[in-house]
Design a protein around this motif. Structure first.
Motif, PDB file in Angstrom:
ATOM      1  N   PHE A 103       0.911  -1.179  -0.111  1.00 51.68           N
ATOM      2  CA  PHE A 103      -0.032   0.039   0.028  1.00 51.68           C
ATOM      3  C   PHE A 103       0.878   1.128  -0.111  1.00 51.68           C
ATOM      4  CE2 PHE A 103      -2.764  -3.295   0.923  1.00 51.68           C
ATOM      5  CZ  PHE A 103      -4.098  -3.117   0.578  1.00 51.68           C
ATOM      6  N   ALA A 108      -1.225   3.097  -3.987  1.00 50.87           N
ATOM      7  CA  ALA A 108      -2.447   3.124  -3.216  1.00 50.87           C
ATOM      8  C   ALA A 108      -2.969   4.453  -2.815  1.00 50.87           C
ATOM      9  CB  ALA A 108      -2.056   2.334  -1.749  1.00 50.87           C
ATOM     10  N   LEU A 121      -7.112   3.604  -4.604  1.00 48.19           N
ATOM     11  CA  LEU A 121      -7.991   2.256  -4.482  1.00 48.19           C
ATOM     12  C   LEU A 121      -9.615   2.431  -4.386  1.00 48.19           C
ATOM     13  CD1 LEU A 121      -5.479   0.129  -2.611  1.00 48.19           C
ATOM     14  CD2 LEU A 121      -5.384   0.312  -4.963  1.00 48.19           C
ATOM     15  N   VAL A 159      -6.726   4.971   1.686  1.00 44.25           N
ATOM     16  CA  VAL A 159      -6.408   4.723   0.274  1.00 44.25           C
ATOM     17  C   VAL A 159      -7.491   4.562  -0.540  1.00 44.25           C
ATOM     18  CG1 VAL A 159      -4.235   3.174   0.930  1.00 44.25           C
ATOM     19  CG2 VAL A 159      -6.496   2.193   0.637  1.00 44.25           C
TER      20      VAL A 159
END
Length: 195
Positions: A103, A108, A121, A159
């Motif tokens: 991430f 992300a 995301l 994210v």
């Protein structure tokens, strides 16, 4: 719906593994779930160590070649399902290392000059299935809900993933922990899940 299941437990004879099997059984019987991929972090021997130094910059983590297949899995999925135990009030170090490495900024999330970064995301949803030895309300009252705050706010919402569902099962090492009932609850949830 394309689903990525990220399983994090070293023992395939564990209750967590039984939750994985019930999750997959429910998904198999669900017409809305088109494809399922399973990532077993321990079986995969995933390296959870985050390394950056003079040669390896943190801002370039999203370009690491060895993580490309994992980035592709996350990009591919509409839904991410995490199955893991709660150890010391938080997910296992193996899962946290996966999060640390995958991430990353520019994969992300990215900074755009505002107070908070832009989550990259967006549109994906998450289900967390976790087990612990302690009583069900232990993390809520004793640890101030730190597990859910960590996963929901510090990670998923950061994210861009706003839809997060938790199944946090306590007292799982007790003989009367209603394990079969909880396994069936997971099976029924994934069998009838529509989005």
């Amino acid at each position: 719906m394309k689903t990525l299941v990220i399983y994090t437990h070293p023992n395939h004879e564990s209750l967590n593994y039984a939750f994985l099997q019930k999750t997959l059984q429910g998904m198999k019987e669900n017409p809305y779930i088109q494809e399922v991929k399973v990532l077993d972090l321990y079986a995969e021997q995933f390296n959870p160590s985050l390394v950056f130094n003079k040669e390896k910059k943190r801002r370039d983590l999203h370009l690491e070649p060895e993580l490309e297949k994992y980035r592709e899995q996350i990009t591919w999925a509409d839904k991410l399902v995490f199955i893991y135990p709660i150890w010391w009030g938080r997910p296992p170090a193996m899962l946290l290392g996966y999060i640390d490495r995958l991430f990353a900024t520019n994969f992300a999330y990215r900074y755009t000059g505002g107070t908070m970064p832009e989550g990259l995301l967006k549109g994906k949803s998450v289900v967390c299935i976790s087990t612990m030895q302690g009583p069900p309300l232990y993390t809520l009252y004793w640890l101030y809900n730190s597990h859910k705050v960590l996963m929901r706010k510090a990670l998923f919402q950061f994210v861009g993933m706003k839809k997060v569902k938790f199944f946090e099962f306590g007292s799982m090492e007790k003989k009367n922990g209603k394990q079969a009932e909880k396994l069936d609850k997971i099976y029924r949830y994934f069998k009838t899940l529509a989005s």
